[in-house]
Design a protein around this motif. Structure first.
Motif, PDB file in Angstrom:
ATOM      1  N   CYS A 194       0.826  -1.215   0.000  1.00 43.98           N
ATOM      2  CA  CYS A 194       0.000   0.000   0.000  1.00 43.98           C
ATOM      3  C   CYS A 194       0.862   1.268   0.000  1.00 43.98           C
ATOM      4  O   CYS A 194       0.324   2.378   0.000  1.00 43.98           O
ATOM      5  CB  CYS A 194      -0.975   0.007   1.177  1.00 43.98           C
ATOM      6  SG  CYS A 194      -0.215   0.236   2.793  1.00 43.98           S
ATOM      7  N   ASN A 195       2.193   1.101  -0.017  1.00 39.96           N
ATOM      8  CA  ASN A 195       3.140   2.220  -0.074  1.00 39.96           C
ATOM      9  C   ASN A 195       3.126   3.135   1.156  1.00 39.96           C
ATOM     10  O   ASN A 195       3.731   4.195   1.139  1.00 39.96           O
ATOM     11  CB  ASN A 195       2.919   3.083  -1.322  1.00 39.96           C
ATOM     12  CG  ASN A 195       3.291   2.334  -2.587  1.00 39.96           C
ATOM     13  OD1 ASN A 195       4.275   1.583  -2.587  1.00 39.96           O
ATOM     14  ND2 ASN A 195       2.507   2.500  -3.633  1.00 39.96           N
ATOM     15  N   SER A 196       2.415   2.751   2.215  1.00 39.80           N
ATOM     16  CA  SER A 196       2.404   3.583   3.423  1.00 39.80           C
ATOM     17  C   SER A 196       3.790   3.598   4.058  1.00 39.80           C
ATOM     18  O   SER A 196       4.431   2.555   4.195  1.00 39.80           O
ATOM     19  CB  SER A 196       1.416   3.016   4.449  1.00 39.80           C
ATOM     20  OG  SER A 196       0.105   3.097   3.955  1.00 39.80           O
ATOM     21  N   ARG A 197       4.241   4.808   4.419  1.00 42.07           N
ATOM     22  CA  ARG A 197       5.496   4.911   5.161  1.00 42.07           C
ATOM     23  C   ARG A 197       5.218   4.591   6.624  1.00 42.07           C
ATOM     24  O   ARG A 197       4.320   5.168   7.223  1.00 42.07           O
ATOM     25  CB  ARG A 197       6.057   6.328   5.064  1.00 42.07           C
ATOM     26  CG  ARG A 197       6.542   6.637   3.686  1.00 42.07           C
ATOM     27  CD  ARG A 197       7.250   7.973   3.624  1.00 42.07           C
ATOM     28  NE  ARG A 197       7.815   8.089   2.290  1.00 42.07           N
ATOM     29  CZ  ARG A 197       8.921   8.765   2.006  1.00 42.07           C
ATOM     30  NH1 ARG A 197       9.559   9.400   2.951  1.00 42.07           N
ATOM     31  NH2 ARG A 197       9.374   8.809   0.773  1.00 42.07           N
ATOM     32  N   LEU A 198       5.993   3.688   7.185  1.00 40.88           N
ATOM     33  CA  LEU A 198       5.754   3.298   8.576  1.00 40.88           C
ATOM     34  C   LEU A 198       6.778   3.908   9.514  1.00 40.88           C
ATOM     35  O   LEU A 198       6.522   4.067  10.704  1.00 40.88           O
ATOM     36  CB  LEU A 198       5.766   1.776   8.702  1.00 40.88           C
ATOM     37  CG  LEU A 198       4.596   1.146   7.942  1.00 40.88           C
ATOM     38  CD1 LEU A 198       4.791  -0.338   7.741  1.00 40.88           C
ATOM     39  CD2 LEU A 198       3.291   1.423   8.660  1.00 40.88           C
ATOM     40  N   PHE A 199       7.942   4.261   8.985  1.00 38.70           N
ATOM     41  CA  PHE A 199       8.970   4.863   9.824  1.00 38.70           C
ATOM     42  C   PHE A 199       9.928   5.631   8.943  1.00 38.70           C
ATOM     43  O   PHE A 199      10.227   5.220   7.834  1.00 38.70           O
ATOM     44  CB  PHE A 199       9.738   3.789  10.609  1.00 38.70           C
ATOM     45  CG  PHE A 199      10.598   4.345  11.699  1.00 38.70           C
ATOM     46  CD1 PHE A 199      10.058   4.628  12.943  1.00 38.70           C
ATOM     47  CD2 PHE A 199      11.941   4.626  11.481  1.00 38.70           C
ATOM     48  CE1 PHE A 199      10.830   5.163  13.965  1.00 38.70           C
ATOM     49  CE2 PHE A 199      12.730   5.170  12.495  1.00 38.70           C
ATOM     50  CZ  PHE A 199      12.170   5.429  13.737  1.00 38.70           C
ATOM     51  N   GLU A 200      10.374   6.771   9.465  1.00 41.30           N
ATOM     52  CA  GLU A 200      11.306   7.613   8.704  1.00 41.30           C
ATOM     53  C   GLU A 200      12.280   8.230   9.697  1.00 41.30           C
ATOM     54  O   GLU A 200      11.870   8.699  10.750  1.00 41.30           O
ATOM     55  CB  GLU A 200      10.487   8.707   8.018  1.00 41.30           C
ATOM     56  CG  GLU A 200      11.189   9.455   6.929  1.00 41.30           C
ATOM     57  CD  GLU A 200      10.239  10.498   6.316  1.00 41.30           C
ATOM     58  OE1 GLU A 200       9.240  10.111   5.701  1.00 41.30           O
ATOM     59  OE2 GLU A 200      10.506  11.693   6.509  1.00 41.30           O
ATOM     60  N   ILE A 201      13.562   8.203   9.384  1.00 42.82           N
ATOM     61  CA  ILE A 201      14.522   8.849  10.279  1.00 42.82           C
ATOM     62  C   ILE A 201      15.631   9.495   9.453  1.00 42.82           C
ATOM     63  O   ILE A 201      16.035   8.955   8.414  1.00 42.82           O
ATOM     64  CB  ILE A 201      15.110   7.845  11.314  1.00 42.82           C
ATOM     65  CG1 ILE A 201      15.978   8.569  12.346  1.00 42.82           C
ATOM     66  CG2 ILE A 201      15.898   6.746  10.616  1.00 42.82           C
ATOM     67  CD1 ILE A 201      16.403   7.709  13.515  1.00 42.82           C
ATOM     68  N   ASP A 202      16.071  10.654   9.885  1.00 42.85           N
ATOM     69  CA  ASP A 202      17.196  11.352   9.266  1.00 42.85           C
ATOM     70  C   ASP A 202      18.394  10.398   9.224  1.00 42.85           C
ATOM     71  O   ASP A 202      18.804   9.862  10.248  1.00 42.85           O
ATOM     72  CB  ASP A 202      17.509  12.590  10.121  1.00 42.85           C
ATOM     73  CG  ASP A 202      18.555  13.490   9.466  1.00 42.85           C
ATOM     74  OD1 ASP A 202      19.417  12.968   8.723  1.00 42.85           O
ATOM     75  OD2 ASP A 202      18.511  14.698   9.712  1.00 42.85           O
ATOM     76  N   ALA A 203      18.918  10.158   8.013  1.00 44.51           N
ATOM     77  CA  ALA A 203      20.003   9.188   7.865  1.00 44.51           C
ATOM     78  C   ALA A 203      21.219   9.582   8.705  1.00 44.51           C
ATOM     79  O   ALA A 203      21.916   8.721   9.244  1.00 44.51           O
ATOM     80  CB  ALA A 203      20.391   9.059   6.396  1.00 44.51           C
ATOM     81  N   ALA A 204      21.448  10.903   8.858  1.00 47.01           N
ATOM     82  CA  ALA A 204      22.598  11.368   9.652  1.00 47.01           C
ATOM     83  C   ALA A 204      22.408  10.984  11.118  1.00 47.01           C
ATOM     84  O   ALA A 204      23.354  10.560  11.796  1.00 47.01           O
ATOM     85  CB  ALA A 204      22.753  12.885   9.523  1.00 47.01           C
TER      86      ALA A 204
END
Ligand SMILES: [Zn+2]
Length: 280
Positions: free
Chosen positions: A262-272
């Protein structure tokens, strides 16, 4: 006493005028510290320059600039682009990181989630949800099938009046407002629903959960989302990738866990930040 919409008196009228003037996209929780800093610096420089010619006018310039920065987030049109171009990324990254602080207050999220029975060792060596947690999240997310239900559950979680809380799509994510002011943003509708379903589960089953500070609970719920290997909404596989995200004044690399179906983003974090924590 006469009506619910009247906020009588001068104070009420000033509050109304201020909320009408304020630009919520760049103030309150959304205020960009680098942009505010740049504008305060420009305001001071302009006030001093004008003040050399006419001290009273210089004082007016300074006061006007401060008021505008407070209300609108910036004085100079285009400051976000200007800040992105001229402030070094290391400075911007520091500003972006600063507000997050250590919300966990010394709690090891993995140990906490293991002790709560929420995660265990998966077959591939990564953390995985326990079967009971997986089922509870699928049921909980399915029950939150309208924005009204999401808003009501969020209000209950934060002990707020349900009439004050709204949720709506914002870009690729989902945002919440309390009393019309921005109050939080999630990676997707599914991410928000997962947090609310997990909160209800923990509130029922984990002693002391409700006593934790709200930002600690939010960080633990985020850690739980990072452990998802299937999507609580559609049972699709969750895979890790990277993307470029735009904040107000810089673009940066983020690691993204998203559902393949469903393409939902479940988690996102600044790579740095992710790299920094891995190296710490
Ligand atoms: Zn999905």
């Amino acid at each position: 006493m006469s009506g619910t919409h009247r906020t009588g008196g001068v104070r009420g009228r000033i509050d109304t005028a201020i909320s009408r003037l304020r630009n919520p996209a760049y103030t309150g929780a959304n205020r960009c510290l680098p942009c505010t800093g740049v504008n305060l610096g420009l305001t001071a420089a302009a006030a001093v320059a004008v003040g050399l010619v006419s001290p009273p006018t210089g004082a007016l310039v300074g006061a006007g600039g401060l008021l505008t920065t407070w209300l609108r987030g910036y004085v100079v049109p285009g400051t976000p682009a200007f800040t992105k171009r001229y402030l070094p990324d290391s400075v911007l990254a520091w500003f972006d990181k600063a507000p997050t602080g250590d919300a966990l207050g010394g709690i090891d999220p993995e140990a906490y989630l293991r002790a709560a029975g929420a995660v265990t060792d998966g077959q591939d060596g990564d953390l995985a949800l326990t079967p009971a947690t997986r089922v509870a999240l699928i049921d909980g997310v399915a029950a939150l099938d309208s924005d009204e239900r999401l808003a009501r559950a969020l209000a209950e979680t934060l002990a707020l009046d349900p009439d004050d809380v709204t949720v709506q799509p914002e870009g690729v994510g989902y945002s919440a407002r309390v009393g019309g002011q921005p109050a939080g943003r999630w990676e997707s509708r599914v991410a928000l629903a997962t947090d609310l379903a997990a909160h209800e589960l923990f509130a029922d089953r984990v002693g002391g959960w409700r006593a934790l500070p709200a930002d600690t609970r939010a960080s633990l719920l985020g850690a739980l989302r990072l452990s998802l290997d299937t999507c609580p909404a559609c049972d699709g596989d969750v895979t890790l990738g990277s993307d470029t995200a735009e904040s107000c004044c810089r673009s940066y690399e983020v690691l993204v866990a998203a559902c393949e179906s469903c393409n939902s983003r479940l988690f996102e974090i600044d790579a740095a930040i992710a790299g920094g924590e891995a190296g710490a």
